[in-house]
Design a protein around this motif. Sequence first.
Motif, PDB file in Angstrom:
ATOM      1  N   SER A   1       0.809  -1.222   0.000  1.00 42.34           N
ATOM      2  CA  SER A   1       0.000   0.000   0.000  1.00 42.34           C
ATOM      3  C   SER A   1       0.845   1.276   0.000  1.00 42.34           C
ATOM      4  O   SER A   1       0.310   2.363  -0.100  1.00 42.34           O
ATOM      5  N   GLY A   2       2.140   1.124   0.169  1.00 43.06           N
ATOM      6  CA  GLY A   2       2.999   2.312   0.147  1.00 43.06           C
ATOM      7  C   GLY A   2       3.753   2.503   1.450  1.00 43.06           C
ATOM      8  O   GLY A   2       4.085   3.625   1.810  1.00 43.06           O
ATOM      9  N   GLY A   3       4.020   1.420   2.155  1.00 41.81           N
ATOM     10  CA  GLY A   3       4.716   1.501   3.433  1.00 41.81           C
ATOM     11  C   GLY A   3       6.055   2.207   3.339  1.00 41.81           C
ATOM     12  O   GLY A   3       6.490   2.855   4.274  1.00 41.81           O
ATOM     13  N   ILE A   4       6.721   2.088   2.181  1.00 41.58           N
ATOM     14  CA  ILE A   4       7.975   2.812   1.995  1.00 41.58           C
ATOM     15  C   ILE A   4       7.701   3.946   1.019  1.00 41.58           C
ATOM     16  O   ILE A   4       8.524   4.280   0.189  1.00 41.58           O
ATOM     17  N   ALA A   5       6.541   4.533   1.104  1.00 38.41           N
ATOM     18  CA  ALA A   5       6.131   5.658   0.263  1.00 38.41           C
ATOM     19  C   ALA A   5       6.129   5.288  -1.209  1.00 38.41           C
ATOM     20  O   ALA A   5       7.176   5.022  -1.792  1.00 38.41           O
ATOM     21  N   GLY A   6       4.933   5.272  -1.775  1.00 40.60           N
ATOM     22  CA  GLY A   6       4.862   5.091  -3.215  1.00 40.60           C
ATOM     23  C   GLY A   6       4.232   3.800  -3.688  1.00 40.60           C
ATOM     24  O   GLY A   6       4.604   3.292  -4.725  1.00 40.60           O
ATOM     25  N   GLY A   7       3.327   3.217  -2.936  1.00 42.31           N
ATOM     26  CA  GLY A   7       2.597   2.042  -3.417  1.00 42.31           C
ATOM     27  C   GLY A   7       1.194   2.437  -3.790  1.00 42.31           C
ATOM     28  O   GLY A   7       0.934   3.562  -4.195  1.00 42.31           O
ATOM     29  N   CYS A   8       0.273   1.477  -3.614  1.00 43.22           N
ATOM     30  CA  CYS A   8      -1.123   1.783  -3.898  1.00 43.22           C
ATOM     31  C   CYS A   8      -1.974   0.913  -2.989  1.00 43.22           C
ATOM     32  O   CYS A   8      -1.720  -0.273  -2.839  1.00 43.22           O
ATOM     33  N   ALA A   9      -2.978   1.530  -2.374  1.00 41.52           N
ATOM     34  CA  ALA A   9      -3.785   0.813  -1.390  1.00 41.52           C
ATOM     35  C   ALA A   9      -4.683  -0.241  -2.033  1.00 41.52           C
ATOM     36  O   ALA A   9      -5.085  -1.186  -1.365  1.00 41.52           O
ATOM     37  N   VAL A  10      -4.978  -0.103  -3.327  1.00 45.83           N
ATOM     38  CA  VAL A  10      -5.898  -1.070  -3.934  1.00 45.83           C
ATOM     39  C   VAL A  10      -5.299  -2.485  -3.953  1.00 45.83           C
ATOM     40  O   VAL A  10      -5.897  -3.409  -3.396  1.00 45.83           O
ATOM     41  N   PRO A  11      -4.094  -2.684  -4.520  1.00 44.25           N
ATOM     42  CA  PRO A  11      -3.498  -4.011  -4.398  1.00 44.25           C
ATOM     43  C   PRO A  11      -3.165  -4.358  -2.949  1.00 44.25           C
ATOM     44  O   PRO A  11      -3.148  -5.527  -2.573  1.00 44.25           O
ATOM     45  N   GLY A  12      -2.891  -3.342  -2.128  1.00 45.24           N
ATOM     46  CA  GLY A  12      -2.588  -3.582  -0.716  1.00 45.24           C
ATOM     47  C   GLY A  12      -3.774  -4.216  -0.008  1.00 45.24           C
ATOM     48  O   GLY A  12      -3.617  -5.177   0.750  1.00 45.24           O
ATOM     49  N   VAL A  13      -4.945  -3.686  -0.286  1.00 51.44           N
ATOM     50  CA  VAL A  13      -6.161  -4.227   0.317  1.00 51.44           C
ATOM     51  C   VAL A  13      -6.389  -5.651  -0.193  1.00 51.44           C
ATOM     52  O   VAL A  13      -6.773  -6.542   0.562  1.00 51.44           O
ATOM     53  N   MET A  14      -6.082  -5.870  -1.473  1.00 52.98           N
ATOM     54  CA  MET A  14      -6.281  -7.212  -2.019  1.00 52.98           C
ATOM     55  C   MET A  14      -5.266  -8.204  -1.476  1.00 52.98           C
ATOM     56  O   MET A  14      -5.568  -9.378  -1.308  1.00 52.98           O
ATOM     57  N   ALA A  15      -4.053  -7.712  -1.177  1.00 54.74           N
ATOM     58  CA  ALA A  15      -3.015  -8.595  -0.640  1.00 54.74           C
ATOM     59  C   ALA A  15      -3.409  -9.159   0.715  1.00 54.74           C
ATOM     60  O   ALA A  15      -2.869 -10.165   1.160  1.00 54.74           O
ATOM     61  N   ALA A  16      -4.386  -8.524   1.361  1.00 56.89           N
ATOM     62  CA  ALA A  16      -4.825  -9.007   2.669  1.00 56.89           C
ATOM     63  C   ALA A  16      -5.532 -10.352   2.570  1.00 56.89           C
ATOM     64  O   ALA A  16      -5.801 -10.992   3.577  1.00 56.89           O
ATOM     65  N   ARG A  17      -5.789 -10.795   1.335  1.00 54.16           N
ATOM     66  CA  ARG A  17      -6.443 -12.099   1.154  1.00 54.16           C
ATOM     67  C   ARG A  17      -5.666 -13.238   1.780  1.00 54.16           C
ATOM     68  O   ARG A  17      -6.244 -14.240   2.181  1.00 54.16           O
ATOM     69  N   THR A  18      -4.328 -13.088   1.821  1.00 54.24           N
ATOM     70  CA  THR A  18      -3.525 -14.194   2.335  1.00 54.24           C
ATOM     71  C   THR A  18      -3.549 -14.273   3.859  1.00 54.24           C
ATOM     72  O   THR A  18      -2.980 -15.180   4.428  1.00 54.24           O
ATOM     73  N   ILE A  19      -4.206 -13.326   4.501  1.00 51.81           N
ATOM     74  CA  ILE A  19      -4.250 -13.348   5.968  1.00 51.81           C
ATOM     75  C   ILE A  19      -5.317 -14.325   6.429  1.00 51.81           C
ATOM     76  O   ILE A  19      -6.455 -14.275   5.966  1.00 51.81           O
ATOM     77  N   LYS A  20      -4.914 -15.207   7.337  1.00 51.24           N
ATOM     78  CA  LYS A  20      -5.817 -16.283   7.716  1.00 51.24           C
ATOM     79  C   LYS A  20      -6.960 -15.812   8.622  1.00 51.24           C
ATOM     80  O   LYS A  20      -8.113 -16.052   8.345  1.00 51.24           O
ATOM     81  N   GLY A  21      -6.628 -15.123   9.706  1.00 50.49           N
ATOM     82  CA  GLY A  21      -7.679 -14.729  10.646  1.00 50.49           C
ATOM     83  C   GLY A  21      -8.621 -13.705  10.024  1.00 50.49           C
ATOM     84  O   GLY A  21      -8.176 -12.698   9.485  1.00 50.49           O
ATOM     85  N   GLU A  22      -9.920 -13.972  10.088  1.00 51.09           N
ATOM     86  CA  GLU A  22     -10.931 -13.101   9.479  1.00 51.09           C
ATOM     87  C   GLU A  22     -10.809 -11.673  10.008  1.00 51.09           C
ATOM     88  O   GLU A  22     -10.866 -10.710   9.272  1.00 51.09           O
ATOM     89  N   LYS A  23     -10.624 -11.560  11.328  1.00 48.97           N
ATOM     90  CA  LYS A  23     -10.647 -10.236  11.934  1.00 48.97           C
ATOM     91  C   LYS A  23      -9.358  -9.469  11.694  1.00 48.97           C
ATOM     92  O   LYS A  23      -9.381  -8.260  11.465  1.00 48.97           O
ATOM     93  N   GLU A  24      -8.229 -10.201  11.715  1.00 48.61           N
ATOM     94  CA  GLU A  24      -6.967  -9.533  11.403  1.00 48.61           C
ATOM     95  C   GLU A  24      -6.988  -9.041   9.967  1.00 48.61           C
ATOM     96  O   GLU A  24      -6.446  -8.003   9.631  1.00 48.61           O
ATOM     97  N   ARG A  25      -7.636  -9.832   9.123  1.00 42.69           N
ATOM     98  CA  ARG A  25      -7.739  -9.462   7.718  1.00 42.69           C
ATOM     99  C   ARG A  25      -8.530  -8.153   7.588  1.00 42.69           C
ATOM    100  O   ARG A  25      -8.117  -7.216   6.919  1.00 42.69           O
ATOM    101  N   LEU A  26      -9.649  -8.101   8.280  1.00 41.27           N
ATOM    102  CA  LEU A  26     -10.490  -6.904   8.230  1.00 41.27           C
ATOM    103  C   LEU A  26      -9.716  -5.672   8.696  1.00 41.27           C
ATOM    104  O   LEU A  26      -9.734  -4.620   8.060  1.00 41.27           O
ATOM    105  N   ILE A  27      -9.016  -5.836   9.812  1.00 42.82           N
ATOM    106  CA  ILE A  27      -8.283  -4.691  10.356  1.00 42.82           C
ATOM    107  C   ILE A  27      -7.164  -4.262   9.408  1.00 42.82           C
ATOM    108  O   ILE A  27      -6.910  -3.076   9.221  1.00 42.82           O
ATOM    109  N   THR A  28      -6.515  -5.232   8.794  1.00 50.13           N
ATOM    110  CA  THR A  28      -5.467  -4.884   7.828  1.00 50.13           C
ATOM    111  C   THR A  28      -6.068  -4.107   6.658  1.00 50.13           C
ATOM    112  O   THR A  28      -5.530  -3.086   6.236  1.00 50.13           O
ATOM    113  N   ILE A  29      -7.177  -4.589   6.147  1.00 50.77           N
ATOM    114  CA  ILE A  29      -7.845  -3.908   5.024  1.00 50.77           C
ATOM    115  C   ILE A  29      -8.198  -2.474   5.416  1.00 50.77           C
ATOM    116  O   ILE A  29      -8.026  -1.544   4.643  1.00 50.77           O
ATOM    117  N   LEU A  30      -8.648  -2.309   6.646  1.00 46.08           N
ATOM    118  CA  LEU A  30      -9.096  -0.987   7.071  1.00 46.08           C
ATOM    119  C   LEU A  30      -7.959  -0.029   7.407  1.00 46.08           C
ATOM    120  O   LEU A  30      -8.160   1.179   7.439  1.00 46.08           O
TER     121      LEU A  30
END
Length: 728
Positions: free
Chosen positions: A405-434
């Motif tokens: 999402s741009g943690g080192i400045a210069g990404g994009c949140a759209v693929p970042g939000v999608m990358a959260a798919r690999t997170i197993k816990g439902e709630k951790e996934r939600l929080i990461t997306i948010l």
Amino acid sequence: MKSVAIAGNPNCGKTSLFNNITGANYHVANYPGVTVEKKEAKIKHNGEEFVIVDLPGTYSLSPYSLEEKVARDYVVNEKPDVIINVLDASNLERNLYMFVQFMEMGAPVMAALNMVDVAKLRKINIDIKALGEKLNVPVIETVARENKGTKELLDEVAKFGASQKKSSPLDISYGPDIDEVLVKMETKIKDAGFMTAKYLPRWVALKYLENDEQIVSEGAETGGVHHELSAMAEKLNSHIKTTQKTTAENLIADYRYGYISSILKSVVSHEDSPLDRLYLSDRIDQVLTNKVLGPMIMLGFLYLIYEFTFWASEYPVMWLESLFGWLGGVADAGMSEGLLKSLVTSGIIDGVGGVLGFAPLILFMFFAIAFLEDSGYMARTAYMLDRVFRIFGLQGNSVVSYIVSGGIAGGCAVPGVMAARTIKGEKERLITILTAPFMPCGAKLPVYALLIKAFFPENEAGAMLGITLLSWLLALSIARILGTFFVKEPDSAFVMELPPYRMPTLKGLTIHAWERCWMYVRKAGTVILAISILLWAMMTFPQLSEKQLEVYENQRQEIAAQLDPAVVEEGSSDAEEVSAPAQEYRDLIAEVDAREAGDGLANSLAGRLGKSFEPVTQFAGFDWRTNIALIAGIAAKEVVVASLGTAYSLGEVDPEETDSLADKLVKSGWTTANAISLLVFTMLYSPCFVTVVAIRKETGSTKWAMFSLVVYTLVAFIASIAAFQILS
Ligand code: GDP
Ligand code: MG
């Protein structure tokens, strides 16, 4: 009757274990159609019956040899209830490769850690409990030659075979290039139902990328999306070949080993491990991922990247700014007064130009990021941050989302939000997306760069580092707050891949940086251009009425009437240098012009909208122009800079000035407090529209999408007010 298959590398002790289990009471046949020996036996354990099969010994499940083919086909076609992967404890790294491949298939695999006596002899300590946790499967210690651990193993096999949810398939990250294509292929396969009766969609995609002959030819017979998949795999392969001089298959293997080496890092220790016994990557990692030194080096790298980016882009950004200034001057001189001129100079050149001006900065930033990614250091960053993330109720996979999402400045949140798919816990996934959208993405970068340029020119890299750290801190704090409402236990089975370090190639870096920079430029030339024109229209119409215009005309005439006509004539001429009284006349007229322009902008639709918020936003130090920019920024964050550019250009005192926007802001009385307040607001407020849509899609909930839009904007506003009030 449950079926159990024993698999593993050659000489890891499979046959010994098989004999222990079956009491050497077996039946030998050949696997159908081939001359590979198949040993099979029926046994009874605690009253339950099992069929045990000894699979041929292989190092991997990529079907290059007959044995590998037989082993994989057996697992795919016969679907044993339990696979015991026998691991040679004295050679874990190599042995785990096959295990990882089983996990990728989603096979019901557990592990027998054999030869622990040899490992002990070689002073290799293995934390068996940690190994089980990391692998997320039962692990039982055995010494097959002495028939030790057999009963415990069978007990566990019975339990594992009976459990409903044995293990979930392992989704390794194979690096940004592969992951992106893999997800696309996976979706295609799923949608088309392509070979999904037999295999997992992600696994099929992986096999196409690895160019697995067996699966690809099976796919060719199936038809369906076969050709599309082959084309995608081929395209990626040639991309990888040009950028990293290797193949997808090799890269995938690297990441599998990376996954393994990161597991082993926290599970295995050598009592006496002279440095020369370690691989080069491991030796580098001893320093770079060291508990104390690692984070310090990481911050150092970050600072260096920003230093490099601002240093390298200083002149190109200046050249582009002068280019747009010159263009504006040409348009101003060459076009007749009127709406079209205003659209071209204020709407397009000052609007889009402001965004395009930062393209070199974006290019160098992406170049530096490509270096971190291609060298393998990015994976280490995520690995180290995993520890920090647990404190905030998140896990290592969230780091990946943040960085994308741009943690080192210069990404994009759209693929970042999608990358959260690999997170197993439902709630951790939600929080990461948010929380991932709080990262300094490529679209926020020009906003930050603009403010840094105007207000912190002495230490640009330091300011950028500060902005990055503050973004992380805010994102993690909000994650923690969200977490106290939603999350219970963080998933402990997370492992970050640590692929070996590679020397990036200049060509690879250039291509990676250019690809992303081009996306930025294209967006500026299309979406941002369209929004800029719309905003210009909103900032121009409705125009002042004849009567209002007359007021200003009268003022100008009054000024002229009080002066000597010769002075007025001199002042109205095109001459650059004029006498002092004529210059005074010019200044007076310019003041009236500026008031007229300012009133025109204030009277426009956007101006009225911005003004209507001013009574509240003034507490955060935002005037109505900033309000317009921020509202427009919800469409896309780059627009904040573009619409500030247009707003400050429309109300300009001297339209022939070729000042950059940064200079204009300083001249029009912005203070550091204004700048920091705007920084904080930009960091926290609603994600851009496309990201909100992505959040809606990934969470499947309109509620959360609205939450990010409304609640975050409120939070941002409160934070900005606090920042502005304290600083001023
Ligand atoms: P396979 O190729 O996987 O079937 O392995 P085998 O069962 O044929 O074993 C290979 C060699 O390792 C044989 O000489 C075994 O006696 C030996 N072996 C098997 N298990 C162990 C163990 O736990 N400890 C030790 N020291 N040797 C073992
Ligand atoms: Mg054998």
